[in-house]
Write a protein that holds these residues in place. Structure first.
Motif, short mmCIF file in Angstrom:
data_model
loop_
_atom_site.label_atom_id
_atom_site.label_comp_id
_atom_site.label_asym_id
_atom_site.label_seq_id
_atom_site.Cartn_x
_atom_site.Cartn_y
_atom_site.Cartn_z
N LYS A 142 1.05 -0.76 -0.25
CA LYS A 142 0.53 0.08 0.19
C LYS A 142 1.13 1.46 0.47
O LYS A 142 0.80 2.09 -0.96
CB LYS A 142 -0.75 -0.19 1.05
CG LYS A 142 -2.09 1.10 0.93
CD LYS A 142 -3.02 0.42 2.15
CE LYS A 142 -4.10 1.64 1.63
NZ LYS A 142 -5.64 1.32 3.12
N ASN A 143 2.05 1.32 0.81
CA ASN A 143 3.10 2.42 0.65
C ASN A 143 4.21 2.03 0.18
O ASN A 143 4.71 0.55 0.07
CB ASN A 143 3.33 2.85 2.52
CG ASN A 143 3.91 3.68 1.96
OD1 ASN A 143 4.48 4.72 1.48
ND2 ASN A 143 3.86 3.95 3.47
N ASN A 144 4.71 3.23 -0.58
CA ASN A 144 5.81 3.24 -1.92
C ASN A 144 7.25 2.49 -0.69
O ASN A 144 7.47 1.47 -1.56
CB ASN A 144 6.32 4.33 -2.12
CG ASN A 144 7.02 4.00 -3.48
OD1 ASN A 144 7.03 2.59 -4.62
ND2 ASN A 144 7.86 4.52 -4.22
N ILE A 145 7.42 2.89 0.05
CA ILE A 145 8.81 2.45 0.91
C ILE A 145 8.58 1.44 1.59
O ILE A 145 9.35 0.56 1.79
CB ILE A 145 9.03 4.00 2.24
CG1 ILE A 145 9.89 3.61 2.84
CG2 ILE A 145 8.19 3.54 3.25
CD1 ILE A 145 11.32 4.22 1.94
N THR A 146 7.41 0.79 1.93
CA THR A 146 7.29 -0.33 2.88
C THR A 146 6.82 -1.75 1.21
O THR A 146 7.85 -2.34 1.65
CB THR A 146 5.63 -0.69 3.08
OG1 THR A 146 5.99 0.72 3.88
CG2 THR A 146 5.59 -2.60 3.52
N TYR A 147 6.61 -1.01 0.52
CA TYR A 147 6.59 -2.37 -0.42
C TYR A 147 8.38 -2.13 -1.30
O TYR A 147 9.08 -3.53 -1.59
CB TYR A 147 5.99 -1.28 -1.90
CG TYR A 147 6.18 -2.42 -2.88
CD1 TYR A 147 5.36 -4.17 -3.06
CD2 TYR A 147 6.40 -1.84 -4.66
CE1 TYR A 147 5.56 -4.37 -4.15
CE2 TYR A 147 6.70 -2.82 -5.08
CZ TYR A 147 6.04 -4.28 -5.54
OH TYR A 147 6.06 -4.59 -6.72
N VAL A 148 9.27 -0.82 -1.41
CA VAL A 148 10.65 -1.47 -1.68
C VAL A 148 11.16 -2.04 -0.90
O VAL A 148 12.52 -3.01 -1.28
CB VAL A 148 11.08 0.27 -1.72
CG1 VAL A 148 12.72 0.06 -2.43
CG2 VAL A 148 10.66 1.07 -2.90
N SER A 149 11.17 -1.44 0.68
CA SER A 149 12.05 -1.96 1.62
C SER A 149 11.49 -3.69 1.91
O SER A 149 12.39 -4.28 2.13
CB SER A 149 11.51 -1.74 3.19
OG SER A 149 12.14 -0.52 3.14
N THR A 150 10.72 -3.94 1.29
CA THR A 150 10.30 -5.40 1.40
C THR A 150 10.16 -5.93 0.33
O THR A 150 11.49 -7.57 0.51
CB THR A 150 7.95 -5.91 1.16
OG1 THR A 150 7.76 -5.25 2.05
CG2 THR A 150 8.53 -6.67 1.21
N ILE A 151 10.76 -5.44 -0.87
CA ILE A 151 11.71 -5.83 -1.75
C ILE A 151 13.13 -6.66 -1.57
O ILE A 151 13.65 -7.14 -1.25
CB ILE A 151 11.24 -5.55 -3.37
CG1 ILE A 151 10.17 -5.61 -3.53
CG2 ILE A 151 12.21 -5.82 -4.17
CD1 ILE A 151 9.66 -4.63 -4.70
N VAL A 152 13.83 -5.36 -1.36
CA VAL A 152 15.31 -5.07 -0.73
C VAL A 152 15.15 -6.37 0.53
O VAL A 152 15.90 -7.11 0.69
CB VAL A 152 15.28 -3.61 -0.31
CG1 VAL A 152 17.81 -4.27 0.63
CG2 VAL A 152 15.44 -2.97 -1.46
N VAL A 153 14.55 -6.04 1.19
CA VAL A 153 14.38 -7.49 2.49
C VAL A 153 15.20 -8.79 2.02
O VAL A 153 15.18 -9.61 2.34
CB VAL A 153 14.15 -7.47 3.86
CG1 VAL A 153 13.08 -8.00 4.80
CG2 VAL A 153 13.64 -5.99 4.54
#
Length: 97
Positions: A37-48
């Protein structure tokens, strides 16, 4: 005219992009709400996820390599077998000088 309006409304409802509009909450709504839902959460999830995947993949491939090359790798060699008494005497003489 009434039939055309009725068909358009039915087609719009049938081809809706949100499945929750017809059938209730979709199966991926919880995942979307948590991670996308949130862009920073989405990108962080992909990196992790990428870092975790790399760690697991690296350890699996290393263990496969170790098992296929058991006894042939540098750290598997018992170097005490190759040590001779002559080597010890030479080291002692160099220390005395």
């Amino acid at each position: 005219m009434f039939a055309q309006r009725f068909l358009r409304a039915g087609a719009a409802r049938a081809f809706s992009t949100k499945p929750s509009s017809i059938n209730g909450k979709g199966s991926l709504d919880a995942i979307y709400a948590a991670f996308m839902k949130n862009n920073i959460t989405y990108v962080s999830t992909i990196v992790v996820a990428a870092v975790l995947f790399e760690g697991v993949y690296g350890s699996v491939t290393s263990s496969v390599w170790e098992s296929m090359n058991r006894g042939r790798l540098y750290h598997h060699i018992d170097w005490s077998q190759f040590k001779s008494d002559d080597d010890e005497e030479e080291e002692e003489e160099e220390d005395d000088e």
